[in-house]
Design an enzyme around this catalytic site. Structure first.
Site, PDB file in Angstrom:
ATOM      1  N   TRP A 156      12.254   8.300  -2.296  1.00  0.00           N
ATOM      2  CA  TRP A 156      13.430   7.675  -1.673  1.00  0.00           C
ATOM      3  C   TRP A 156      14.360   8.700  -1.053  1.00  0.00           C
ATOM      4  CZ3 TRP A 156      11.680   6.885  -6.612  1.00  0.00           C
ATOM      5  CH2 TRP A 156      12.279   7.643  -7.630  1.00  0.00           C
TER       6      TRP A 156
ATOM      7  N   GLU B  52      17.788   2.555  -5.762  1.00  0.00           N
ATOM      8  CA  GLU B  52      18.959   2.513  -6.643  1.00  0.00           C
ATOM      9  C   GLU B  52      18.867   1.355  -7.632  1.00  0.00           C
ATOM     10  OE1 GLU B  52      21.068   4.674  -7.181  1.00  0.00           O
ATOM     11  OE2 GLU B  52      20.935   5.992  -5.452  1.00  0.00           O
TER      12      GLU B  52
ATOM     13  N   THR C  79      16.587   2.906 -15.698  1.00  0.00           N
ATOM     14  CA  THR C  79      15.143   3.081 -15.670  1.00  0.00           C
ATOM     15  C   THR C  79      14.820   4.497 -15.210  1.00  0.00           C
ATOM     16  OG1 THR C  79      14.926   0.747 -15.091  1.00  0.00           O
ATOM     17  CG2 THR C  79      12.987   2.121 -14.769  1.00  0.00           C
TER      18      THR C  79
ATOM     19  N   GLY D 125      10.928  -4.245 -16.027  1.00  0.00           N
ATOM     20  CA  GLY D 125      11.982  -4.655 -16.944  1.00  0.00           C
ATOM     21  C   GLY D 125      13.275  -5.057 -16.244  1.00  0.00           C
TER      22      GLY D 125
ATOM     23  N   TYR E 296      28.852   1.694  -9.113  1.00  0.00           N
ATOM     24  CA  TYR E 296      27.989   2.855  -9.017  1.00  0.00           C
ATOM     25  C   TYR E 296      27.055   2.756  -7.810  1.00  0.00           C
ATOM     26  CZ  TYR E 296      23.953   5.639  -9.105  1.00  0.00           C
ATOM     27  OH  TYR E 296      22.963   6.456  -8.652  1.00  0.00           O
TER      28      TYR E 296
ATOM     29  N   ASP F 125      27.391   7.515 -13.227  1.00  0.00           N
ATOM     30  CA  ASP F 125      26.352   6.882 -14.043  1.00  0.00           C
ATOM     31  C   ASP F 125      26.296   7.638 -15.369  1.00  0.00           C
ATOM     32  OD1 ASP F 125      25.272   9.280 -13.328  1.00  0.00           O
ATOM     33  OD2 ASP F 125      23.265   8.484 -12.965  1.00  0.00           O
TER      34      ASP F 125
ATOM     35  N   CYS G 125      22.319  26.818 -15.647  1.00  0.00           N
ATOM     36  CA  CYS G 125      23.232  25.881 -14.990  1.00  0.00           C
ATOM     37  C   CYS G 125      24.163  26.591 -14.007  1.00  0.00           C
ATOM     38  CB  CYS G 125      24.071  25.153 -16.040  1.00  0.00           C
ATOM     39  SG  CYS G 125      25.210  23.941 -15.326  1.00  0.00           S
TER      40      CYS G 125
ATOM     41  N   CYS H 111      32.267  25.713 -17.214  1.00  0.00           N
ATOM     42  CA  CYS H 111      32.045  24.639 -18.180  1.00  0.00           C
ATOM     43  C   CYS H 111      32.758  24.887 -19.504  1.00  0.00           C
ATOM     44  CB  CYS H 111      30.545  24.465 -18.428  1.00  0.00           C
ATOM     45  SG  CYS H 111      30.155  23.129 -19.578  1.00  0.00           S
TER      46      CYS H 111
END
Length: 365
Positions: A32, A50, A56, A94, A132, A150, A222, A228
């Site tokens: 996608w 989306e 999922t 699902g 979202y 999300d 990261c 962070c």
DNA sequence: AAACCGGGGTC
DNA sequence: GACCCAGGTTT
């Protein structure tokens, strides 16, 4: 001495630039994300992805995405399809309400907007599209400065700012949406090349999926560890706080296999909405309590002696533990209504994985 | 705010 | 077994 909640424009700028650079170098090649021309994505493909990706995992969606797009290549094709065809292509994914909502969504988009709208506000007016998903399409496809939050983004932002909160709670979401909005606006106003709302938002999710994972995050790799708070305080493993989970609700199902003289199987469609809404099943009784054979026989309108217990298993979903007993009837039940189908007819049928198993057993021997 | 809604991979 | 997932809708 500035508090941790005080706005820090230079820190935010560094976060946005670092994340976008990381994403440009580390983005997975997912179907996608395919670009059609001059850096644009097909909004319809984005929409389908989306919706499929809601709750999922990517690996699950990868199996279903291309076949779905092949069956319904365009928004118009999906809008013109029958709901049953759409549900059939959703089989196994699902949360089947998503499929019916997606179908309603594209019809609504076609009729109201003449296609998929671009603004988050218009997108959110469509069936099955919440804040979202609307933000994701508006920002990732159209590069609007819309925030997205999300599960991944909540986890990343909570760690980034050292907030010991639980993912999914209202208070957490409210805080995350505000923070995500600040950052995506920073990406919008950035003059650096390759820094924009689309790259930042998708990068935020990609970081949560690949680096800032729920367990054993790869903090050394990261791009944001310099900014962070959780990393600085070695609090990665305690942020976010663990979710409080409800016990699975038990459910008891009695399924009946009935064959006719032509070896066809009797099936019927579940009501829309609810569990496995709109999907096909063999005649099935559900109950919160165990179903004695005598009760099963009575409900199916079949003599107890004509009921052969063929199989039993437990089917687990996230929210349910379903104890299934499969019976075979040696005499067709008078009360049973439904559709008689051949083995080959079931290939294009909308079914869940539980009834898939039962239907396979029904055709066996 | 809480309940509801699937499925399968992973640890 | 428990946990996770590119959430949204209904009550």
């Amino acid at each position: 001495m500035p508090t941790s909640d005080e706005a820090n424009p230079r820190r935010d700028s560094a976060i946005v630039r670092s994340l976008c650079a990381w994403f440009r170098a580390n983005a997975r090649d997912l179907p996608w994300r395919r670009v059609t021309k001059a850096g644009t994505r097909d909004p319809y493909r984005s929409l389908v992805s989306e919706i499929m990706l809601q709750q999922t995992q990517v690996s699950r969606v990868l199996e279903k995405f291309e076949p779905f797009l092949e069956a319904f290549p365009t928004l118009e094709a999906l809008a013109d399809a029958d709901e049953d065809e759409v549900l059939a292509m959703w089989s196994g994914l699902g949360y089947y309400r998503r499929a019916r909502s997606l179908h309603a969504c594209v019809r609504q988009a076609r009729d109201v907007f003449g296609g998929l709208p671009e603004s988050a506000a218009d997108l959110e007016s469509l069936k099955g599209i919440g804040r979202y998903t609307a933000g994701a399409i508006a920002s990732i496809v159209h590069n609007h400065a819309e925030p997205i939050v999300d599960g991944n983004v909540e986890r990343v932002l909570l760690r980034l700012e050292g907030k010991p909160m639980r993912v999914g709670e209202t208070q957490t979401k409210n805080w995350c949406w505000e923070r995500a909005e600040e950052l995506v606006n920073k990406a919008k106003s950035s003059k650096s090349a390759g820094v924009d709302p689309a790259t930042f938002n998708e990068g935020l999710m990609e970081l949560g999926a690949l680096v800032c994972t729920p367990k054993s995050p790869s903090c050394e790799a990261c791009p944001l560890h310099g900014s962070c708070a959780a990393y600085r305080e070695s609090a990665q493993d305690s942020i976010p706080l663990p979710k409080t989970r409800k016990a699975k609700k038990p459910l008891y199902m009695a399924c009946l296999i009935v064959r006719d003289a032509k070896s066809r199987l009797l099936i019927s469609q579940r009501p829309k909405g609810g569990l496995w809404g709109g999907l096909w099943e063999v005649p099935t009784i559900e109950s919160d309590a165990k179903l004695p054979k005598s009760a099963v026989a009575e409900r199916f309108g079949v003599a107890t002696t004509a009921l052969i217990r063929e199989d039993s298993f437990v089917h687990e979903t996230t929210h349910r533990s379903v104890a299934v007993v499969v019976y075979r009837s040696t005499a067709p039940g008078v009360k049973l209504t439904g559709t008689w189908v051949y083995r080959a007819d079931t290939d294009d049928l909308a079914t869940g994985s539980l009834q898939d198993r039962v239907i396979r057993a029904g055709f066996a021997e």
